[in-house]
Design an enzyme around this catalytic site. Structure first.
Site, PDB file in Angstrom:
ATOM      1  CG  ASN A 131      71.777  44.291 -38.397  1.00 58.13           C
ATOM      2  OD1 ASN A 131      72.663  45.120 -38.590  1.00 58.13           O
ATOM      3  ND2 ASN A 131      71.691  43.585 -37.276  1.00 58.13           N
ATOM      4  CD1 TRP A 132      72.937  45.289 -44.880  1.00 59.02           C
ATOM      5  CD2 TRP A 132      74.269  46.886 -45.699  1.00 59.02           C
ATOM      6  NE1 TRP A 132      72.396  45.704 -46.072  1.00 59.02           N
ATOM      7  CE2 TRP A 132      73.202  46.695 -46.596  1.00 59.02           C
ATOM      8  CE3 TRP A 132      75.232  47.859 -45.998  1.00 59.02           C
ATOM      9  CZ2 TRP A 132      73.067  47.422 -47.781  1.00 59.02           C
ATOM     10  CZ3 TRP A 132      75.106  48.589 -47.182  1.00 59.02           C
ATOM     11  CH2 TRP A 132      74.036  48.361 -48.065  1.00 59.02           C
ATOM     12  CE  LYS A 133      73.724  40.433 -37.696  1.00 56.62           C
ATOM     13  NZ  LYS A 133      73.657  39.257 -36.871  1.00 56.62           N
ATOM     14  CG  HIS A 162      71.070  43.235 -32.790  1.00 60.16           C
ATOM     15  ND1 HIS A 162      71.863  42.153 -32.491  1.00 60.16           N
ATOM     16  CD2 HIS A 162      70.458  42.945 -33.957  1.00 60.16           C
ATOM     17  CE1 HIS A 162      71.736  41.239 -33.443  1.00 60.16           C
ATOM     18  NE2 HIS A 162      70.880  41.685 -34.348  1.00 60.16           N
ATOM     19  CD  GLU A 181      74.766  40.119 -33.631  1.00 56.93           C
ATOM     20  OE1 GLU A 181      75.045  41.177 -34.212  1.00 56.93           O
ATOM     21  OE2 GLU A 181      74.363  39.099 -34.225  1.00 56.93           O
ATOM     22  CD  GLU A 197      66.728  40.477 -34.508  1.00 57.44           C
ATOM     23  OE1 GLU A 197      66.730  40.278 -35.715  1.00 57.44           O
ATOM     24  OE2 GLU A 197      67.713  40.933 -33.895  1.00 57.44           O
ATOM     25  N   GLY A 219      71.859  34.267 -36.642  1.00 56.31           N
ATOM     26  CA  GLY A 219      73.140  33.860 -37.229  1.00 56.31           C
ATOM     27  C   GLY A 219      73.450  32.381 -37.048  1.00 56.31           C
ATOM     28  CB  SER A 269      68.306  31.924 -39.319  1.00 62.14           C
ATOM     29  OG  SER A 269      69.469  31.921 -38.513  1.00 62.14           O
ATOM     30  N   GLY A 316      69.792  39.593 -41.021  1.00 60.22           N
ATOM     31  CA  GLY A 316      71.230  39.805 -40.942  1.00 60.22           C
ATOM     32  C   GLY A 316      71.940  39.198 -42.142  1.00 60.22           C
ATOM     33  N   GLY A 317      72.399  37.975 -41.987  1.00 58.57           N
ATOM     34  CA  GLY A 317      73.229  37.317 -43.010  1.00 58.57           C
ATOM     35  C   GLY A 317      72.677  37.404 -44.424  1.00 58.57           C
TER      36      GLY A 317
HETATM   37  C1  PEP Z   1      70.064  40.075 -36.999  1.00 56.33           C
HETATM   38  O1  PEP Z   1      71.210  40.416 -37.011  1.00 56.33           O
HETATM   39  O2  PEP Z   1      69.217  40.862 -36.558  1.00 56.33           O
HETATM   40  C2  PEP Z   1      69.712  38.762 -37.537  1.00 56.33           C
HETATM   41  C3  PEP Z   1      68.480  38.382 -37.425  1.00 56.33           C
HETATM   42  O3  PEP Z   1      70.717  38.040 -38.121  1.00 56.33           O
HETATM   43  P1  PEP Z   1      70.523  36.720 -39.020  1.00 56.33           P
HETATM   44  O4  PEP Z   1      69.448  37.010 -40.032  1.00 56.33           O
HETATM   45  O5  PEP Z   1      71.854  36.489 -39.662  1.00 56.33           O
HETATM   46  O6  PEP Z   1      70.125  35.608 -38.104  1.00 56.33           O
END
Ligand code: PEP
Length: 255
Positions: A13-15, A98, A100, A170, A176, A216, A237-238
Site C-alpha cells: 500500500n503505497w499510500k 483502511h 486511515e 490491521e 505505521g 508494521s 505500508g511503509g
Molecule cells: C497499511 O497502511 O496498511 C499498513 C499496514 O502500514 P504499515 O505497514 O506502514 O504499518
C-alpha cells in the site's frame, strides 16, 4: 490443511507517496522480484501512478490496485473515483475501509459496505480492512469491534458474491507505528475473524477466505507472522516503499 483458495497474497500500500517517476522505479523493482515471490503480489498505488505502473507491470503476474473507490458508477461526486474508472485504468483490486480512511475521512461500516458492493459488481478484488484501536484493545473491545466491522461491512451479500473478497486485519495501533502484533496476537485475531465469517456464511466460505495481516510488517518479522495458520498474507505500508518489500514477497515459513 489450508484451502488452496488461500494462496498467500502480499500487497504493498503505497499510500499518498511517490511521483510518477518514483512509482515507475518502484514498480520495476517489484516486477523484477516477482519471480522469487512466495505468493501472489499486488501493489495499491496512488491514482496518479495507476497508468504508468500498469505499463511497468504489463506481462508480469504482479497485480495492480487502488486504495479507495466510490460506490457510484459515475456522476457529480467531485474528487471521487469509481470502480469502473479504476478498472478502465488497469486496476484489478481495491483497498476498502483502511483505518486511515475510517479515522481521517469519515469512512463507516456503511460506506465500506456500499463500496464493497460496487467493487464486487465492477469486478475488482476488494481488500476490506478491519481492526481495533489501542483504546479499544485496552478496553477489551477488540472482538466486539471486529464483529461489528465484519457484519456491517459484509452485510447483504451472498457467499458466492463474496468469493473474491479479501479481509485485512490491521490493528490500528500497529499501523505505521513500528509496533507489530505478535504472531500469537495476529493468529488469535485472524481465528476470531474466521469464526465470524463462518457465523455469517458457513464453514466453506470461512475456510476459503484470505485474511491478510497489516501493521508494521517488515522484512524481519514477515516470516514469523506468515507462520501462523490463519495468516494468509500481508498488507504492507511503509516497508512496501523500500527494497525490503522484495524480502517480504519472498517470505519463508516452516508450515
Ligand atoms: C497499511 O497502511 O496498511 C499498513 C499496514 O502500514 P504499515 O505497514 O506502514 O504499518
Amino acid at each position: 490443511m489450508t484451502s488452496p483458495l488461500r494462496r498467500p497474497l502480499l500487497v504493498g500500500n503505497w499510500k499518498m507517496n511517490l511521483t510518477m517517476v518514483q512509482s515507475i522505479e518502484l514498480g520495476k523493482l517489484v516486477a523484477g522480484g516477482a519471480g522469487a515471490a512466495s505468493g501472489e503480489v499486488a501493489v495499491c498505488v496512488p491514482f496518479t501512478a495507476i497508468a504508468v505502473v500498469r505499463e511497468v507491470l504489463r506481462g508480469t503476474n504482479v497485480r495492480l490496485g487502488a486504495q479507495n473507490c466510490h460506490w457510484e458508477v459515475s456522476g457529480a461526486y467531485t474528487g471521487e473515483i469509481s470502480v469502473d474508472q479504476l478498472r478502465d485504468a488497469g486496476c484489478q483490486m481495491v483497498i476498502i475501509g483502511h483505518s486511515e480512511r475510517r479515522k481521517l475521512f469519515g469512512e463507516t461500516d456503511e460506506s465500506v459496505n456500499r463500496k464493497l458492493g460496487a467493487a464486487l459488481k465492477g469486478g475488482l478484488t476488494p481488500i476490506v480492512c478491519v481492526g481495533e484501536t489501542l483504546e479499544e484493545r485496552e478496553a477489551q473491545k477488540t472482538w466486539r469491534v471486529l464483529e461489528t466491522q465484519i457484519e456491517g461491512g459484509l452485510k447483504g451479500f451472498a457467499p458466492a458474491d463474496l468469493s473474491k473478497v479479501v479481509i485485512a486485519y490491521e490493528p490500528v495501533w500497529a499501523i505505521g507505528t513500528g509496533k507489530t502484533a505478535s504472531p500469537a496476537q495476529a493468529q488469535e485475531a485472524h481465528l476470531f475473524i474466521r469464526s465470524q465469517l463462518k457465523k455469517i456464511h458457513g464453514e466453506s466460505f470461512s475456510a476459503g477466505t484470505r485474511i491478510l495481516y497489516g501493521g508494521s510488517v517488515t522484512a524481519e518479522n514477515v516470516d514469523s507472522l506468515m507462520d501462523s495458520a490463519d495468516v494468509d498474507g500481508a498488507l504492507v505500508g511503509g516497508a512496501s516503499l523500500k527494497k525490503d518489500f522484495l524480502r517480504i514477497m519472498g517470505f519463508q515459513t516452516a508450515r
